[in-house]
Design an enzyme around this catalytic site. Structure first.
Site, PDB file in Angstrom:
ATOM      1  CE  LYS A 159      -1.718   1.735   3.669  1.00 61.64           C
ATOM      2  NZ  LYS A 159      -1.289   2.533   4.846  1.00 61.64           N
ATOM      3  CG  HIS A 251      -4.885  -0.427   7.741  1.00 63.54           C
ATOM      4  ND1 HIS A 251      -4.365  -1.324   6.837  1.00 63.54           N
ATOM      5  CD2 HIS A 251      -3.860   0.411   8.041  1.00 63.54           C
ATOM      6  CE1 HIS A 251      -3.094  -1.039   6.612  1.00 63.54           C
ATOM      7  NE2 HIS A 251      -2.765   0.015   7.314  1.00 63.54           N
TER       8      HIS A 251
HETATM    9  P1  NDP Z   1      11.932   3.136   1.724  1.00 60.93           P
HETATM   10  O1  NDP Z   1      11.950   4.500   1.160  1.00 60.93           O
HETATM   11  O2  NDP Z   1      12.536   2.898   3.063  1.00 60.93           O
HETATM   12  O3  NDP Z   1      12.645   2.136   0.695  1.00 60.93           O
HETATM   13  C1  NDP Z   1      12.539   2.278  -0.685  1.00 60.93           C
HETATM   14  C2  NDP Z   1      13.395   1.226  -1.373  1.00 60.93           C
HETATM   15  O4  NDP Z   1      13.235   1.380  -2.775  1.00 60.93           O
HETATM   16  C3  NDP Z   1      14.878   1.272  -1.085  1.00 60.93           C
HETATM   17  O5  NDP Z   1      15.349  -0.059  -1.032  1.00 60.93           O
HETATM   18  C4  NDP Z   1      15.455   1.967  -2.336  1.00 60.93           C
HETATM   19  O6  NDP Z   1      16.751   1.481  -2.682  1.00 60.93           O
HETATM   20  C5  NDP Z   1      14.518   1.450  -3.373  1.00 60.93           C
HETATM   21  N1  NDP Z   1      14.470   2.328  -4.547  1.00 60.93           N
HETATM   22  C6  NDP Z   1      13.849   3.549  -4.642  1.00 60.93           C
HETATM   23  N2  NDP Z   1      13.973   4.020  -5.905  1.00 60.93           N
HETATM   24  C7  NDP Z   1      14.673   3.074  -6.604  1.00 60.93           C
HETATM   25  C8  NDP Z   1      15.109   2.956  -7.964  1.00 60.93           C
HETATM   26  N3  NDP Z   1      14.838   3.899  -8.878  1.00 60.93           N
HETATM   27  N4  NDP Z   1      15.769   1.845  -8.340  1.00 60.93           N
HETATM   28  C9  NDP Z   1      16.032   0.861  -7.434  1.00 60.93           C
HETATM   29  N5  NDP Z   1      15.660   0.910  -6.132  1.00 60.93           N
HETATM   30  C10 NDP Z   1      14.994   2.014  -5.736  1.00 60.93           C
HETATM   31  O7  NDP Z   1      10.415   2.664   1.703  1.00 60.93           O
HETATM   32  P2  NDP Z   1       9.646   1.723   2.740  1.00 60.93           P
HETATM   33  O8  NDP Z   1      10.401   0.463   2.898  1.00 60.93           O
HETATM   34  O9  NDP Z   1       9.288   2.496   3.953  1.00 60.93           O
HETATM   35  O10 NDP Z   1       8.254   1.473   1.991  1.00 60.93           O
HETATM   36  C11 NDP Z   1       8.150   0.607   0.891  1.00 60.93           C
HETATM   37  C12 NDP Z   1       6.680   0.396   0.552  1.00 60.93           C
HETATM   38  O11 NDP Z   1       6.023  -0.215   1.653  1.00 60.93           O
HETATM   39  C13 NDP Z   1       5.925   1.699   0.267  1.00 60.93           C
HETATM   40  O12 NDP Z   1       4.966   1.437  -0.719  1.00 60.93           O
HETATM   41  C14 NDP Z   1       5.248   1.994   1.590  1.00 60.93           C
HETATM   42  O13 NDP Z   1       4.084   2.775   1.429  1.00 60.93           O
HETATM   43  C15 NDP Z   1       4.906   0.578   2.040  1.00 60.93           C
HETATM   44  N6  NDP Z   1       4.708   0.492   3.487  1.00 60.93           N
HETATM   45  C16 NDP Z   1       5.743   0.792   4.319  1.00 60.93           C
HETATM   46  C17 NDP Z   1       5.561   0.711   5.686  1.00 60.93           C
HETATM   47  C18 NDP Z   1       6.682   0.998   6.625  1.00 60.93           C
HETATM   48  O14 NDP Z   1       6.432   0.898   7.841  1.00 60.93           O
HETATM   49  N7  NDP Z   1       7.869   1.327   6.149  1.00 60.93           N
HETATM   50  C19 NDP Z   1       4.244   0.311   6.286  1.00 60.93           C
HETATM   51  C20 NDP Z   1       3.245  -0.007   5.304  1.00 60.93           C
HETATM   52  C21 NDP Z   1       3.484   0.082   3.954  1.00 60.93           C
HETATM   53  P3  NDP Z   1      18.113   2.256  -2.346  1.00 60.93           P
HETATM   54  O15 NDP Z   1      18.219   2.214  -0.847  1.00 60.93           O
HETATM   55  O16 NDP Z   1      19.146   1.458  -3.029  1.00 60.93           O
HETATM   56  O17 NDP Z   1      17.921   3.672  -2.859  1.00 60.93           O
HETATM   57  C1  BG6 Z   2       0.294   1.670   8.063  1.00 59.06           C
HETATM   58  C2  BG6 Z   2       0.147   3.158   7.973  1.00 59.06           C
HETATM   59  O1  BG6 Z   2      -0.322   1.047   6.971  1.00 59.06           O
HETATM   60  O2  BG6 Z   2      -0.321   1.224   9.268  1.00 59.06           O
HETATM   61  C3  BG6 Z   2       0.775   3.824   9.179  1.00 59.06           C
HETATM   62  O3  BG6 Z   2       0.793   3.600   6.790  1.00 59.06           O
HETATM   63  C4  BG6 Z   2       0.202   3.272  10.465  1.00 59.06           C
HETATM   64  O4  BG6 Z   2       0.578   5.230   9.127  1.00 59.06           O
HETATM   65  C5  BG6 Z   2       0.266   1.752  10.455  1.00 59.06           C
HETATM   66  O5  BG6 Z   2       0.965   3.777  11.547  1.00 59.06           O
HETATM   67  C6  BG6 Z   2      -0.509   1.182  11.642  1.00 59.06           C
HETATM   68  O6  BG6 Z   2      -0.312  -0.194  11.697  1.00 59.06           O
HETATM   69  P1  BG6 Z   2      -0.373  -0.958  13.090  1.00 59.06           P
HETATM   70  O7  BG6 Z   2      -0.197  -2.388  12.719  1.00 59.06           O
HETATM   71  O8  BG6 Z   2       0.732  -0.420  13.934  1.00 59.06           O
HETATM   72  O9  BG6 Z   2      -1.710  -0.638  13.668  1.00 59.06           O
END
Ligand code: NDP
Ligand code: BG6
Length: 501
Positions: A159, A251
């Site tokens: 998401k 959610h």
């Molecule tokens: P980050 O920004 O921490 O990580 C992004 C990743 O994508 C890095 O590994 C980066 O690699 C890579 N990346 C970005 N651009 C490129 C490119 N052009 N080519 C290759 N690699 C690239 O994101 P998150 O891990 O936080 O989130 C990922 C997904 O998960 C999103 O859609 C987010 O909404 C979803 N999500 C995240 C949550 C969280 O708690 N983090 C919770 C719920 C959903 P590099 O480091 O090499 O640049």
């Molecule tokens: C994620 C949202 O999907 O869910 C966050 O992007 C939020 O903003 C989180 O904090 C909440 O998840 P949980 O499992 O901690 O209730």
């Protein structure tokens, strides 16, 4: 047990991979729930060796895994052995060559491991690149739409799935150009939570609740998803999203559909999702000019949480100091169907609230006749059934009881079920269950295309109404409170009040 599989994680150096995905895969391995021949490939753009990548993930496992040391894994699954199945592949999402190179890279790993002919792609990347990755996967011949012979291909999409109805449809179309719907797993981690899965079990494996689960007995339903944390390190993401997109579209509407759906014809992915879609379909759409009468939005100001001073949303890193992004939404929904006619559903969702609490409270109607009025008992609390999703996971039923003594006095009391006292086993993390289901091909806990689009339809109407009449200043609520006065007014207009927790 799921079959041997290549799991390719796009965005492998990101926060989600480190905090959730790898700990979940490792936990599945420790629990003997995935094949020892699984191969994990992390795809990201920075230059690094397999060993460097394994070391980085090892640190993350120490911090985030529920299996942190040999003793906890019962000596069977050391991280070192598991890490040998993890590889790093340097690539850029927009570079076609990096995808054509992926196939021979995967093949080159086969000699060192037994032959996993199944492929799972996980999009743990910024959402703006979901479509590009999918197109490249298709063009590079990495996606087989046949499920026999050479194994299967599946994709998990994180998401947020789009920003509104239009962008969600475009993304769905782009996915459909490469994958068949039964290969697509749109993740919503709430569906992987044990307590969320228990909603259906509670309703539909017990004979006594379902007969009461309708407008004859239920007065209204309250769903609260309160977080005490703020936007943490995701300020720039949240600026673009806001609570409506971030939490309600996904959610919260998932919780609502599980509470409101009809019993499915079978315990099977499409039968369950059909019923959830019917609920979304039956939610009364707001008239454009009526949105403000049903939906309240607000933003957190400074305050205190657990005795510590906290900053306002506008002071968070990555946030515009004049931002009007909402961090709180309260709304009233009506479901226009036979079961729920005239039973409002109130939703209350926000960050930096008094405490972390996700629960669904079903308020039942009062007894038809106030028998004890003559004994001076005028106000009797309604029965409330509370499904506590987190924390203190459990279910309680509130009812009135005679307080001991010679006079008649009716006091509210609780009948409580607590997971941690009834079940000693540790609850798996949501991502463990979801990854395991995807590997076995069970899509029950993933959102189907039509489900996503119906949810966006509702949310997009609100977004459009908000965009048409932008507010110079959103109402503010103090961090550590239960939201703004406007939220109380919304429910009080209906002569009801939010549950005190
Ligand atoms: P980050 O920004 O921490 O990580 C992004 C990743 O994508 C890095 O590994 C980066 O690699 C890579 N990346 C970005 N651009 C490129 C490119 N052009 N080519 C290759 N690699 C690239 O994101 P998150 O891990 O936080 O989130 C990922 C997904 O998960 C999103 O859609 C987010 O909404 C979803 N999500 C995240 C949550 C969280 O708690 N983090 C919770 C719920 C959903 P590099 O480091 O090499 O640049
Ligand atoms: C994620 C949202 O999907 O869910 C966050 O992007 C939020 O903003 C989180 O904090 C909440 O998840 P949980 O499992 O901690 O209730």
């Amino acid at each position: 047990m799921p079959p041997p599989t290549y799991i390719v994680i796009f965005g492998a150096s990101g926060d989600l991979t480190k905090r959730k995905l790898l700990p979940a895969l490792y936990a599945l391995s420790c629990e003997n729930l995935i094949s020892p021949n699984i191969v994990i490939v992390g795809f990201a753009r920075k230059e690094k060796s397999h060993e460097q990548f394994r070391t980085e993930l090892g640190k993350a496992i120490k911090q985030h895994s529920r299996f942190k040391n040999e003793a906890e894994t019962k000596g069977k699954h050391s991280w070192e052995i598991f890490a040998k199945r993890i590889y790093y592949y340097k690539g850029d999402f927009s570079n076609a060559k990096d995808y054509t190179g992926l196939l021979p890279f995967l093949d080159s790993l086969t000699s060192a491991n037994t032959d996993p002919s199944n492929r799972l792609f996980y999009l743990a990347t910024p959402p703006r690149v979901f479509a590009i990755i999918i197109q490249h996967l298709g063009k590079a011949g990495l996606v087989s739409t046949k499920s026999s012979g050479n194994g299967w291909t599946r994709i998990i999409v994180e998401k947020p799935f789009g920003r509104d109805l239009e962008t969600a449809k475009i993304l769905n179309d782009k996915i459909a150009a490469v994958f068949q719907e039964n290969q697509v797993y749109r993740i919503d981690h709430y569906l992987g939570k044990e307590t969320v899965q228990n909603i259906l079990v509670f309703r539909m494996s017990n004979g006594i609740f379902e007969p009461l689960w309708n407008n004859h007995y239920v007065d209204h339903v309250q769903i609260t998803v309160a977080e005490s944390i703020g936007v943490e390190n995701r300020g720039s993401y949240f600026e673009e999203a806001g609570t409506l997109r971030d939490m309600i579209q996904s959610h919260v509407l998932q919780l609502l559909t599980l509470i409101a759906m009809e019993p499915p014809a079978a315990f099977e992915a499409n039968a369950i999702r059909d019923e959830k879609v019917k609920v979304l379909h039956a939610i009364r759409p707001y008239a454009h000019t009526d949105v403000d009468n049903h939906v309240v939005r607000a933003q957190y100001g400074e305050g205190h949480i657990d005795g510590n001073a906290t900053i306002a949303y506008r002071q968070e890193s990555g946030v515009n100091p004049n931002s009007n992004t909402e961090t709180f939404v309260a709304m009233r929904l009506n479901i226009d169907n036979w079961r729920w006619a005239k039973v409002p559903f109130y939703l209350r969702v926000g960050k930096r609230m008094a405490k972390r609490l996700t629960e669904v409270a079903i308020y039942f109607k009062h007894a038809p006749y106030a028998l004890f009025r003559s004994a001076g008992c005028h106000i009797i609390e309604p029965n409330v059934l509370t499904l506590r999703i987190q924390p203190n996971e459990g279910i309680s039923l509130g009812f009135g009881s005679k307080a001991p003594g010679t006079a008649i006095r009716i006091d509210p009391v609780q009948m409580d079920f607590l997971y941690e006292t009834s079940f000693q086993d540790a609850q798996p993390e949501a991502y463990e269950r979801l990854l395991s289901d995807c590997l076995t091909g069970d899509s029950t806990l993933f959102a189907r295309r039509d489900e996503i689009e119906h949810a966006w339809d509702l949310v997009t109407r609100i977004i459009h109404a908000w965009n048409d009449v932008p507010r110079p200043q959103l109402p503010k609520y103090q961090s550590g409170s239960w939201g703004p006065d406007e939220s109380d007014n919304l429910i009080q207009k209906d002569l009801r009040k939010w549950r005190k927790t």
